[in-house]
Motif scaffolding. Structure first.
Motif, PDB file in Angstrom:
ATOM      1  N   GLY A  12      -6.213  -6.468  -4.603  1.00 50.91           N
ATOM      2  CA  GLY A  12      -5.868  -5.144  -4.124  1.00 50.91           C
ATOM      3  C   GLY A  12      -6.623  -4.045  -4.847  1.00 50.91           C
TER       4      GLY A  12
ATOM      5  N   ALA B 113       0.842  -1.194   0.000  1.00 53.39           N
ATOM      6  CA  ALA B 113       0.000   0.000   0.000  1.00 53.39           C
ATOM      7  C   ALA B 113       0.876   1.242   0.000  1.00 53.39           C
TER       8      ALA B 113
ATOM      9  N   ARG C 240      -4.461  -0.312  -1.514  1.00 53.25           N
ATOM     10  CA  ARG C 240      -4.287  -1.476  -0.654  1.00 53.25           C
ATOM     11  C   ARG C 240      -3.214  -2.345  -1.283  1.00 53.25           C
TER      12      ARG C 240
END
Length: 246
Positions: free
Chosen positions: A54, A34, A98
């Motif tokens: 993600g 991230a 993320r």
């Protein structure tokens, strides 16, 4: 919006399972934590990234120093394909929101795949067309809707398509973006976003924390996406009988 769509599933992904397998087989796996930069604005068109897990955001800087949020992308989506197609420098920076796991495909290999597999090329065209339609809809909303409705529409779309689940809170979705980024995505000011979120918080629809917004009631949020004059009274389950959500 009269109802709430379910989060996008495998059936609505940009590419079929076979097409994703082709893309995976043509590249090399890579992971980004991230906050890591996946692609940088102005960089050379060296390849594309197929996201498996993600979330990433694409942003572009203006000469005045303002950073505009262009899009959020998730599993099953490509980033970097436009610059590979036209061989021009990257038009945006892609950053992991993320942790991201994906496949990096070199530009020449990606273009050969498109030449060799008509179905893959058609799926890419459909994906780009869908993004253009979404961009056109956003521009139309900016001219026709008040700021509060635009903010609600952006939050609902992000929550449905890219929101993360919340433990012990079925139906709640977390949008991992700041208020400034929501302002950029909705074409409004940060002050307007703050006002909209304050009202939504009072009604129990959302809550906020640093760099994230939690949507607790998708149906109630959908109710806020219409202009004020088009809304009908809506009461959340469990809310007092005399309290309606505009």
């Amino acid at each position: 919006m009269n109802g709430v769509r379910e989060p996008r599933g495998a059936a609505a992904r940009a590419f079929s399972a076979g097409e994703e397998a082709l893309l995976r087989g043509a590249g090399r796996p890579k992971e980004w934590p991230a906050g890591a930069v996946v692609l940088v604005e102005g960089g050379p068109p060296e390849g594309v990234v197929l996201i498996h897990e993600g979330l990433v955001k694409t942003t572009a800087d203006t000469p005045g120093g303002y950073t505009s949020l262009l899009a959020v992308r998730g599993p099953g989506e490509l980033v970097g394909e436009l610059s590979c197609l036209d061989r021009r420098p990257r038009s945006a920076t892609v950053m992991a929101v993320r942790p991201v796991r994906g496949t990096v495909i070199a530009a020449d290999r990606f273009l050969r795949l498109l030449e060799q597999h008509d179905a893959l090329a058609l799926s890419l065209v459909r994906s780009i067309t869908g993004r253009l339609r979404a961009s056109d809809r956003l521009r139309a909303d900016q001219g026709a809707l008040p700021a509060q409705a635009r903010v609600a529409r952006v939050l609902l779309d992000l929550a449905l398509h890219h929101g993360a689940g919340v433990p012990r809170a079925p139906g709640a979705r977390v949008v991992a973006l700041s208020q400034s980024e929501v302002a950029s995505a909705s074409g409004t000011s940060r002050e307007s976003v703050v006002r909209a979120l304050r009202q939504l918080q009072r009604d129990g629809v959302v809550s906020t924390a640093r760099g994230r917004i939690t949507v607790h009631d998708l149906r109630a949020l959908a109710h806020w996406t219409d202009p004020p004059g088009a809304r009908t009274p809506h009461r959340r389950p469990g809310a007092p009988a005399g309290r309606c959500h505009r």
